[in-house]
Write an enzyme that holds these catalytic residues in place. Structure first.
Site: not given
Length: 300
Positions: A12, A33, A45, A83
């Site tokens: 990430s 992800h 993701e 994130n």
């Protein structure tokens, strides 16, 4: 791997393009992800690298559908969509504690807004040492990187969260039953004293606005950079992967409903707080333009 096999990384925060550049087949490399716990969380993701081939991207999207995930395509940046936005959110949470709020108050305020869990409960769940490791790397890579040292000091005490038996909370009766920690209260008091901060009373409205608008402003930068194709992609990421309240439609949609000029006005108020990192609250250029024009992220 055999020729044509897709090389997918679950990172990430590492650079997918750098990983791809190490191979002789960067067209086959992308990010997938998954979110923890992967068997429960719906978000996936899919990170498209500079050299990722269209058919590789399409195959990854098909994989997401087969696994019954909600797949959102992201460009390459540190943290991707979710994130990357989470960092300013948690940064403000730490500043709020230094200024006078407690972890419990912040968690309760954002949960009352509709989040599934507050930032400190989340940190204890996933492990505070993970974000600590990322911060240490960023301080090396980014001169002038700014973040409260309070979470670092928590980790230096070995309080990594539920897996360690204690983090921002104590867990005397097990992982599902957090209790306020006297050790953390003492750590916070020491931090405030060393910084010379006089504790003040902070209302829940300020807590919610600072956390949510931190998400919104970073989301605006992500949109302008083309990391996300559309505002609704950002909203889907936060609705399916980060516990944002579904009834509010996601951070970008929520900002649209509030009115971007009102969001900007609140950010300017927060910029007058010397401890909250005034430069942090500089509105993203896209937010400025849309607020001036009376526009919205989702109509833009």
């Amino acid at each position: 791997m055999k020729p044509g096999a897709i090389l997918a990384t679950n990172t990430s925060t590492l650079d997918v393009n750098r990983i791809a550049g190490f191979t002789r087949r960067p067209r086959d490399v992308l990010g997938t992800h998954f979110f923890s716990p992967a068997n429960v969380m719906r978000l996936l993701e899919i990170v498209r690298g500079t050299a990722t081939a269209p058919e590789v991207l399409a195959t990854a999207l098909k994989l997401g559908k087969t696994l019954r995930k909600v797949a959102v395509v992201s460009g390459v940046c540190d943290g991707f969509i979710g994130n990357r936005m989470l960092e300013p959110y948690t940064k403000q949470a730490a500043y709020l504690v230094e200024e006078g709020a407690t972890p419990q108050q912040i968690d309760c305020a954002i949960e009352a807004f509709g989040f599934a869990m507050g930032p400190f409960k989340v940190g204890d769940l996933v492990g505070n040492d993970i974000s600590w490791s990322i911060r240490k790397r960023r301080r090396v890579e980014r001169p002038g990187y700014r973040f409260s040292t309070l979470p670092d000091r928590l980790c230096e005490l070995g309080r990594f969260g539920q897996k360690a038996g204690g983090g921002w909370y104590d867990y005397p009766e097990g992982p599902g039953k957090p209790e306020a920690s006297q050790a953390v209260a003492e750590l916070i008091a020491t931090q405030r004293a060393e910084l010379g901060i006089a504790q003040r009373s902070i209302g829940d409205v300020e807590i919610v606005d600072r956390l949510v608008f931190a998400l919104v402003n970073e989301g605006a930068r992500i949109l302008e950079e083309g990391i996300a194709a559309r505002a609704s992609d950002i909203d889907v990421v936060y609705l399916t992967g980060y516990g944002f309240p579904a009834a509010r439609g996601g951070p970008m949609f929520h900002a649209d409903l509030m009115g971007l000029d009102q969001v900007r006005r609140r950010m300017r108020e927060f910029a007058r707080n010397p401890h909250g990192d005034p430069a942090f609250w500089t509105p993203a250029p896209l937010l400025e333009r849309l607020a001036d024009a009376g526009g919205t992220f989702n109509a833009g």
